[in-house]
Scaffold this motif. Structure first.
Motif, PDB file in Angstrom:
ATOM      1  N   GLN A 150       0.835  -1.204   0.000  1.00  0.00           N
ATOM      2  CA  GLN A 150       0.000   0.000   0.000  1.00  0.00           C
ATOM      3  C   GLN A 150       0.873   1.260   0.000  1.00  0.00           C
ATOM      4  O   GLN A 150       0.555   2.239  -0.664  1.00  0.00           O
ATOM      5  N   ARG A 151       1.949   1.208   0.767  1.00  0.00           N
ATOM      6  CA  ARG A 151       2.867   2.348   0.812  1.00  0.00           C
ATOM      7  C   ARG A 151       3.518   2.576  -0.558  1.00  0.00           C
ATOM      8  O   ARG A 151       3.690   3.716  -0.994  1.00  0.00           O
ATOM      9  N   LEU A 152       3.880   1.492  -1.228  1.00  0.00           N
ATOM     10  CA  LEU A 152       4.441   1.614  -2.575  1.00  0.00           C
ATOM     11  C   LEU A 152       3.409   2.196  -3.547  1.00  0.00           C
ATOM     12  O   LEU A 152       3.729   3.046  -4.383  1.00  0.00           O
ATOM     13  N   TYR A 153       2.184   1.739  -3.412  1.00  0.00           N
ATOM     14  CA  TYR A 153       1.104   2.236  -4.260  1.00  0.00           C
ATOM     15  C   TYR A 153       0.939   3.744  -4.048  1.00  0.00           C
ATOM     16  O   TYR A 153       0.860   4.510  -5.015  1.00  0.00           O
ATOM     17  N   ALA A 154       0.917   4.166  -2.786  1.00  0.00           N
ATOM     18  CA  ALA A 154       0.770   5.594  -2.468  1.00  0.00           C
ATOM     19  C   ALA A 154       1.959   6.389  -3.013  1.00  0.00           C
ATOM     20  O   ALA A 154       1.791   7.493  -3.554  1.00  0.00           O
ATOM     21  N   PHE A 155       3.146   5.825  -2.875  1.00  0.00           N
ATOM     22  CA  PHE A 155       4.367   6.467  -3.377  1.00  0.00           C
ATOM     23  C   PHE A 155       4.244   6.726  -4.883  1.00  0.00           C
ATOM     24  O   PHE A 155       4.521   7.827  -5.372  1.00  0.00           O
ATOM     25  N   LEU A 156       3.805   5.726  -5.625  1.00  0.00           N
ATOM     26  CA  LEU A 156       3.682   5.853  -7.078  1.00  0.00           C
ATOM     27  C   LEU A 156       2.514   6.754  -7.471  1.00  0.00           C
ATOM     28  O   LEU A 156       2.606   7.494  -8.454  1.00  0.00           O
ATOM     29  N   ALA A 157       1.446   6.722  -6.699  1.00  0.00           N
ATOM     30  CA  ALA A 157       0.310   7.601  -6.974  1.00  0.00           C
ATOM     31  C   ALA A 157       0.729   9.063  -6.804  1.00  0.00           C
ATOM     32  O   ALA A 157       0.335   9.931  -7.588  1.00  0.00           O
ATOM     33  N   GLN A 158       1.545   9.329  -5.789  1.00  0.00           N
ATOM     34  CA  GLN A 158       2.041  10.693  -5.588  1.00  0.00           C
ATOM     35  C   GLN A 158       2.940  11.142  -6.729  1.00  0.00           C
ATOM     36  O   GLN A 158       3.055  12.330  -6.995  1.00  0.00           O
ATOM     37  N   LYS A 159       3.559  10.197  -7.382  1.00  0.00           N
ATOM     38  CA  LYS A 159       4.420  10.513  -8.519  1.00  0.00           C
ATOM     39  C   LYS A 159       3.608  10.756  -9.788  1.00  0.00           C
ATOM     40  O   LYS A 159       4.166  11.078 -10.827  1.00  0.00           O
ATOM     41  N   GLY A 160       2.280  10.555  -9.721  1.00  0.00           N
ATOM     42  CA  GLY A 160       1.422  10.873 -10.854  1.00  0.00           C
ATOM     43  C   GLY A 160       1.101   9.719 -11.775  1.00  0.00           C
ATOM     44  O   GLY A 160       0.710   9.922 -12.920  1.00  0.00           O
ATOM     45  N   TYR A 161       1.231   8.491 -11.290  1.00  0.00           N
ATOM     46  CA  TYR A 161       0.940   7.326 -12.125  1.00  0.00           C
ATOM     47  C   TYR A 161      -0.509   6.882 -11.977  1.00  0.00           C
ATOM     48  O   TYR A 161      -1.112   7.035 -10.920  1.00  0.00           O
ATOM     49  N   GLU A 162      -1.041   6.317 -13.035  1.00  0.00           N
ATOM     50  CA  GLU A 162      -2.388   5.751 -13.074  1.00  0.00           C
ATOM     51  C   GLU A 162      -2.380   4.401 -12.374  1.00  0.00           C
ATOM     52  O   GLU A 162      -1.332   3.740 -12.313  1.00  0.00           O
ATOM     53  N   PRO A 163      -3.535   3.922 -11.885  1.00  0.00           N
ATOM     54  CA  PRO A 163      -3.588   2.623 -11.198  1.00  0.00           C
ATOM     55  C   PRO A 163      -3.025   1.460 -12.015  1.00  0.00           C
ATOM     56  O   PRO A 163      -2.311   0.616 -11.476  1.00  0.00           O
ATOM     57  N   GLU A 164      -3.318   1.420 -13.326  1.00  0.00           N
ATOM     58  CA  GLU A 164      -2.793   0.326 -14.161  1.00  0.00           C
ATOM     59  C   GLU A 164      -1.266   0.387 -14.231  1.00  0.00           C
ATOM     60  O   GLU A 164      -0.591  -0.639 -14.188  1.00  0.00           O
ATOM     61  N   GLU A 165      -0.757   1.593 -14.362  1.00  0.00           N
ATOM     62  CA  GLU A 165       0.690   1.766 -14.425  1.00  0.00           C
ATOM     63  C   GLU A 165       1.331   1.360 -13.098  1.00  0.00           C
ATOM     64  O   GLU A 165       2.398   0.731 -13.084  1.00  0.00           O
ATOM     65  N   ILE A 166       0.695   1.717 -12.005  1.00  0.00           N
ATOM     66  CA  ILE A 166       1.217   1.386 -10.677  1.00  0.00           C
ATOM     67  C   ILE A 166       1.334  -0.118 -10.524  1.00  0.00           C
ATOM     68  O   ILE A 166       2.349  -0.642 -10.061  1.00  0.00           O
ATOM     69  N   GLY A 167       0.279  -0.829 -10.924  1.00  0.00           N
ATOM     70  CA  GLY A 167       0.310  -2.284 -10.843  1.00  0.00           C
ATOM     71  C   GLY A 167       1.456  -2.868 -11.653  1.00  0.00           C
ATOM     72  O   GLY A 167       2.177  -3.756 -11.196  1.00  0.00           O
ATOM     73  N   GLU A 168       1.645  -2.347 -12.857  1.00  0.00           N
ATOM     74  CA  GLU A 168       2.723  -2.841 -13.723  1.00  0.00           C
ATOM     75  C   GLU A 168       4.101  -2.535 -13.114  1.00  0.00           C
ATOM     76  O   GLU A 168       4.985  -3.385 -13.108  1.00  0.00           O
TER      77      GLU A 168
END
Length: 174
Positions: A150-168
């Motif tokens: 979840q922390r990694l997901y939040a980190f990537l979301a803050q960087k401006g990535y879309e959910p699909e991109e975050i998963g990849e």
């Protein structure tokens, strides 16, 4: 109030060239930077005519000569930022902060997507791996794995990535 002379306009031209010699700017950002000189140094005689009307007149000349081009500047900003740590939403925010007009930003991003170009995720994958390792050290154990994800997901979301991109990205970083 007196009218600006040819010398006053030459001073404005020189200041704009000075800024452009160091880096590119959008037209609005240049207008802001140059007119702020009058605000920041109200008693300096040289900046007396650094008003939006006079500066815009010089900027229009520069646009006609092709020295200022917001479209090209937006493309250059996208090209320089797209393969770094930021996702497309963060890049868009950075373009807004550089005072590139919204319609140009949207058109350049649409043009980029229509060309079928993708971001190179190598940099962000490396950064995500490092982040995951630090999180695993800081929060070890089976129970913390989900929270770390979840922390990694939040980190990537803050960087401006879309959910699909975050998963990849998380998948490729694992």
């Amino acid at each position: 109030m007196s009218q600006p002379t040819a010398e006053d306009y030459q001073h404005i031209r020189e200041k704009i060239v000075d800024y452009l010699a160091r880096q590119s700017f959008s037209e609005r950002k240049l207008l802001q930077k140059v007119t702020d000189l009058k605000k920041n140094y109200p008693k300096t005689k040289r900046y007396e005519f650094y008003t939006p009307v006079h500066v815009q007149k010089v900027l229009d000349e520069f646009k006609e000569q092709g020295l200022i081009n917001d479209w090209q500047y937006a493309r250059d900003v996208l090209r320089s930022l797209k393969d770094r740590k930021d996702g497309i939403h963060r890049i868009q925010q950075k373009m807004y902060r550089r005072l590139i007009p919204k319609e140009i930003i949207e058109a350049v991003l649409r043009e980029w997507r229509e060309e079928g170009k993708d971001q190179d995720y190598a940099v962000i994958i490396r950064e995500t791996k490092r982040k995951a390792e630090r999180l695993a050290e800081k929060y070890p154990g089976k129970r913390e794995q989900y929270t770390n994800r979840q922390r990694l997901y939040a980190f990537l979301a803050q960087k401006g990535y879309e959910p699909e991109e975050i998963g990849e990205i998380i998948q490729r970083a694992s």
